[in-house]
Design a protein around this motif. Structure first.
Motif, PDB file in Angstrom:
ATOM      1  N   LEU A  72      25.238   0.241  -6.780  1.00 44.01           N
ATOM      2  CA  LEU A  72      26.254   1.180  -6.304  1.00 44.01           C
ATOM      3  C   LEU A  72      26.565   2.254  -7.351  1.00 44.01           C
ATOM      4  N   GLN A  73      26.460   1.876  -8.642  1.00 45.57           N
ATOM      5  CA  GLN A  73      26.749   2.881  -9.676  1.00 45.57           C
ATOM      6  C   GLN A  73      25.784   4.061  -9.549  1.00 45.57           C
ATOM      7  N   GLN A  74      24.572   3.789  -9.074  1.00 46.45           N
ATOM      8  CA  GLN A  74      23.562   4.850  -8.968  1.00 46.45           C
ATOM      9  C   GLN A  74      23.509   5.504  -7.591  1.00 46.45           C
ATOM     10  N   SER A  98      36.263  11.029 -11.947  1.00 50.39           N
ATOM     11  CA  SER A  98      36.561   9.750 -11.288  1.00 50.39           C
ATOM     12  C   SER A  98      35.514   8.696 -11.640  1.00 50.39           C
ATOM     13  N   PHE A  99      34.255   9.120 -11.754  1.00 53.94           N
ATOM     14  CA  PHE A  99      33.202   8.180 -12.180  1.00 53.94           C
ATOM     15  C   PHE A  99      33.487   7.719 -13.604  1.00 53.94           C
ATOM     16  N   ALA A 100      33.864   8.693 -14.454  1.00 54.26           N
ATOM     17  CA  ALA A 100      34.037   8.397 -15.883  1.00 54.26           C
ATOM     18  C   ALA A 100      35.203   7.456 -16.126  1.00 54.26           C
ATOM     19  N   GLY A 150      25.413   8.588  -6.515  1.00 53.04           N
ATOM     20  CA  GLY A 150      24.968   9.936  -6.835  1.00 53.04           C
ATOM     21  C   GLY A 150      25.211  10.502  -8.227  1.00 53.04           C
ATOM     22  N   ILE A 151      25.737   9.705  -9.179  1.00 55.28           N
ATOM     23  CA  ILE A 151      26.121  10.319 -10.456  1.00 55.28           C
ATOM     24  C   ILE A 151      24.988  11.120 -11.103  1.00 55.28           C
ATOM     25  N   ASN A 152      23.772  10.553 -11.096  1.00 53.17           N
ATOM     26  CA  ASN A 152      22.734  11.247 -11.861  1.00 53.17           C
ATOM     27  C   ASN A 152      22.129  12.434 -11.136  1.00 53.17           C
ATOM     28  N   THR A 153      22.391  12.551  -9.827  1.00 50.73           N
ATOM     29  CA  THR A 153      21.953  13.797  -9.174  1.00 50.73           C
ATOM     30  C   THR A 153      22.784  14.944  -9.759  1.00 50.73           C
ATOM     31  N   ILE A 154      23.997  14.624 -10.187  1.00 49.16           N
ATOM     32  CA  ILE A 154      24.847  15.671 -10.767  1.00 49.16           C
ATOM     33  C   ILE A 154      24.554  15.838 -12.258  1.00 49.16           C
ATOM     34  N   ILE A 155      24.406  14.704 -12.961  1.00 51.29           N
ATOM     35  CA  ILE A 155      24.105  14.797 -14.396  1.00 51.29           C
ATOM     36  C   ILE A 155      22.760  15.517 -14.606  1.00 51.29           C
ATOM     37  N   TYR A 156      21.743  15.178 -13.816  1.00 52.59           N
ATOM     38  CA  TYR A 156      20.415  15.764 -14.051  1.00 52.59           C
ATOM     39  C   TYR A 156      20.218  17.108 -13.336  1.00 52.59           C
ATOM     40  N   THR A 165      18.234  -3.408 -12.152  1.00 51.50           N
ATOM     41  CA  THR A 165      18.621  -2.864 -10.844  1.00 51.50           C
ATOM     42  C   THR A 165      19.183  -1.457 -11.019  1.00 51.50           C
ATOM     43  N   ASN A 166      19.995  -1.287 -12.065  1.00 57.21           N
ATOM     44  CA  ASN A 166      20.593   0.020 -12.327  1.00 57.21           C
ATOM     45  C   ASN A 166      19.506   1.070 -12.581  1.00 57.21           C
ATOM     46  N   TRP A 167      18.524   0.741 -13.411  1.00 59.35           N
ATOM     47  CA  TRP A 167      17.462   1.720 -13.703  1.00 59.35           C
ATOM     48  C   TRP A 167      16.561   1.944 -12.501  1.00 59.35           C
ATOM     49  N   ALA A 187      17.460   1.709  -9.313  1.00 65.23           N
ATOM     50  CA  ALA A 187      18.191   2.547  -8.356  1.00 65.23           C
ATOM     51  C   ALA A 187      18.276   3.983  -8.869  1.00 65.23           C
ATOM     52  N   ASN A 188      18.449   4.131 -10.167  1.00 64.84           N
ATOM     53  CA  ASN A 188      18.482   5.465 -10.770  1.00 64.84           C
ATOM     54  C   ASN A 188      17.165   6.189 -10.477  1.00 64.84           C
ATOM     55  N   PHE A 189      16.051   5.469 -10.664  1.00 64.13           N
ATOM     56  CA  PHE A 189      14.727   6.059 -10.425  1.00 64.13           C
ATOM     57  C   PHE A 189      14.592   6.509  -8.963  1.00 64.13           C
ATOM     58  N   PHE A 219      31.376  -0.758 -14.823  1.00 60.32           N
ATOM     59  CA  PHE A 219      30.162  -1.508 -14.481  1.00 60.32           C
ATOM     60  C   PHE A 219      29.565  -2.155 -15.735  1.00 60.32           C
ATOM     61  N   TRP A 220      29.366  -1.350 -16.796  1.00 64.91           N
ATOM     62  CA  TRP A 220      28.718  -1.900 -18.003  1.00 64.91           C
ATOM     63  C   TRP A 220      29.599  -2.963 -18.651  1.00 64.91           C
ATOM     64  N   LEU A 221      30.916  -2.765 -18.556  1.00 65.13           N
ATOM     65  CA  LEU A 221      31.840  -3.744 -19.133  1.00 65.13           C
ATOM     66  C   LEU A 221      31.761  -5.074 -18.367  1.00 65.13           C
ATOM     67  N   LEU A 247      21.916   7.238 -27.854  1.00 58.01           N
ATOM     68  CA  LEU A 247      20.482   7.515 -27.641  1.00 58.01           C
ATOM     69  C   LEU A 247      20.121   7.444 -26.160  1.00 58.01           C
ATOM     70  N   PHE A 248      20.725   6.493 -25.452  1.00 58.15           N
ATOM     71  CA  PHE A 248      20.531   6.377 -23.999  1.00 58.15           C
ATOM     72  C   PHE A 248      20.924   7.718 -23.352  1.00 58.15           C
ATOM     73  N   GLY A 249      22.124   8.207 -23.694  1.00 58.92           N
ATOM     74  CA  GLY A 249      22.588   9.460 -23.093  1.00 58.92           C
ATOM     75  C   GLY A 249      21.713  10.641 -23.489  1.00 58.92           C
TER      76      GLY A 249
HETATM   77  C1  BGC Z   1      25.178   5.455 -16.017  1.00 62.76           C
HETATM   78  C2  BGC Z   1      24.141   6.514 -16.240  1.00 62.76           C
HETATM   79  C3  BGC Z   1      24.794   7.869 -16.168  1.00 62.76           C
HETATM   80  C4  BGC Z   1      25.967   7.952 -17.115  1.00 62.76           C
HETATM   81  C5  BGC Z   1      26.736   9.232 -16.915  1.00 62.76           C
HETATM   82  C6  BGC Z   1      26.254   5.594 -17.056  1.00 62.76           C
HETATM   83  O1  BGC Z   1      27.223   4.613 -16.867  1.00 62.76           O
HETATM   84  O2  BGC Z   1      24.598   4.171 -16.100  1.00 62.76           O
HETATM   85  O3  BGC Z   1      23.120   6.378 -15.283  1.00 62.76           O
HETATM   86  O4  BGC Z   1      23.864   8.872 -16.498  1.00 62.76           O
HETATM   87  O5  BGC Z   1      26.848   6.878 -16.920  1.00 62.76           O
HETATM   88  O6  BGC Z   1      27.838   9.328 -17.749  1.00 62.76           O
END
Ligand code: BGC
Length: 460
Positions: free
Chosen positions: A269-271, A369-371, A274-280, A401-403, A405-407, A378-380, A38-40
């Protein structure tokens, strides 16, 4: 690590799980990971839905679009703030049940919204649930999983997030002909209802029960996932941890500061890499670079698939090679991908022929590489490194902090590209990735194979 810690861990792993127990714990992880799905989905779906809101509400200003997109992130930040406290106070399971209901309310509100205002409020409500789920899912799975499988099982959450993002892209694409943005938002009610139904049949976290003194209840739960001696050992082990009824401000005490900082810095750092600039924004970026819409959307789906695929690779590796090698290898790959993208954009914002192909490959490489590293790890880690009594609150802080920074990154990305161009922006992300690499090398602990109690003692 203490001598006792070693003994505890070997006894716990010696009490290894049977196939039936492993099946049970995989089921627990899968049901709970619906929260990750649901988050995704809820963060991914808006990119497509935005294109059709005008069919109901007339022309939208850029501000309207930004509000619909990014206020969910603010909702998530608030959800993360409250979620951990509620979970520490009333238990993990009831909090997840409430979260599922909030998901349903937000999603139905969005699907049936009579005005843009109601839509925006519904997105904030959905955000509350997204934020709570993002924190509670790894927490809940982490507490149920046996140490040897914990990395893979907690990373089910990240897999579910990436699947949710991919499904949302496909739904957006599939419904684009009918322009049915209401259904795009509304379909998420299905996994939310499944999460609610699934949680009804789940047990409360044994670790939480032990800390409440409900030992018999905890024993019943633990016998489903640990064998013989392991049950009593784990009860004793969790009981023996110092009781430290913490308030939020206690997270800043010298004894906790170090471990709290690791989670917070990794969260940012996870945010900011730049990951979500690419995802979004990948389709927007590629269209701006001169690619056709269909090619951009296809590249986006390709990127979503790469994200899912490499998360699966991470799940296989994380308990074998450990957290640090994945993190360090993954961030190195992200840095290379970002540098290549930046170099391709050096000549200007348009990409032609080979430059476009190289940039897309570099984007895919970055996502892969992020995946494999910073995404799941990070979540683990934030589900592992904190003492049990402050776990909920400390995870709240990292998740907020993650949300946050994402914002900040999401809201400023397009202006940043306007101000320092695509190459400047991606160089900046590459620079921050180098910082992330150094930080991980110097500060992030290895937690592979240890029980949560041992990690707690080690982090002292
Ligand atoms: C991040 C999300 C990101 C997602 C992408 C998660 O670990 O916290 O911000 O959209 O990975 O796969």
């Amino acid at each position: 690590m203490t001598e006792a810690g070693h003994q505890d861990s070997s006894r716990i792993s010696a009490s290894a799980t049977t196939p039936a127990m492993r099946r049970h714990v995989v089921l627990v992880a899968s049901v709970t990971a619906l929260g990750g799905l649901l988050f995704g989905y809820d963060t991914g779906v808006v990119s497509g839905a935005l294109l059709y809101l005008h069919t109901s509400f007339g022309a939208l200003t850029s501000l309207d679009k930004e509000l619909v997109t990014s206020l969910l992130l603010i909702g998530a930040l608030i959800g993360a703030l409250g979620g951990g406290r509620v979970a520490d106070a009333i238990g993990r399971r009831p909090t997840l049940l409430i979260t599922a209901v909030v998901f349903i309310v937000g999603q139905l509100g969005a699907a049936f919204s009579p005005s843009l205002g109601v839509l925006i409020i519904s997105r904030v409500v959905t955000g509350l649930a997204v934020g709570t789920a993002s924190e509670l899912v790894p927490l809940f799975i982490g507490e149920a999983a046996p140490p040897r499988l914990r990395g893979s099982l907690v990373s089910f959450n990240q897999l579910a997030i990436t699947l949710g993002i991919l499904v949302s892209f496909l739904v957006d694409y599939g419904l684009s002909a009918s322009k049915d943005w209401r259904l795009m938002f509304g379909l998420a009610v299905v996994p939310a209802a499944l999460l609610f139904g699934g949680m009804l049949f789940q047990d409360e976290s044994a670790h939480w029960l032990i800390r409440q003194g409900r030992i018999d209840d905890a024993r019943k739960v633990l016998t489903k996932v640990r064998s013989g001696a392991g049950v009593e050992e784990e009860i004793k082990d969790v009981q023996s941890l110092p009781r430290d009824k913490a308030r939020f401000l206690d997270l800043f005490k010298p004894s906790l500061r170090k471990v709290v900082l690791v989670g917070v810095v990794l969260a940012a750092l996870q945010q900011v890499t730049g990951i979500n600039t690419i995802i979004y924004y990948l389709p927007t970026l590629l269209r701006g670079a001169g690619l056709r819409s269909s090619a951009s959307l296809l590249a986006n789906v390709g990127n979503g698939l790469v994200n899912v695929g490499f998360t699966i690779v991470a799940i296989f590796l994380v308990d074998r090679v450990g957290r640090r090698p994945l993190l360090i290898g993954g961030i190195s790959g992200m840095t290379i991908g970002l540098l290549v993208v930046a170099i391709e954009f050096l000549g200007g914002s348009k990409l032609h022929g080979t430059a476009a192909t190289v940039a897309i490959v570099a984007f895919f490489f970055y996502t892969a590489s992020f995946a494999i590293g910073l995404g799941p790890v990070f979540w683990l880690l934030i589900s592992e490194i904190y003492p049990v009594d402050v776990r909920g609150q400390a995870m709240s802080l990292a998740t907020m902090t993650n949300w946050g920074a994402n914002f900040v990154v999401t809201i400023s990305f397009l202006s940043l590209v306007g101000a320092i161009h695509a190459f400047g922006t991606f160089f900046l992300f590459a620079f921050l990735s180098v910082f992330a690499l150094l930080y991980s090398l110097l500060r992030v602990p290895e937690t592979k194979g240890q029980s949560l109690q041992e990690i707690e003692r080690d982090m002292d």
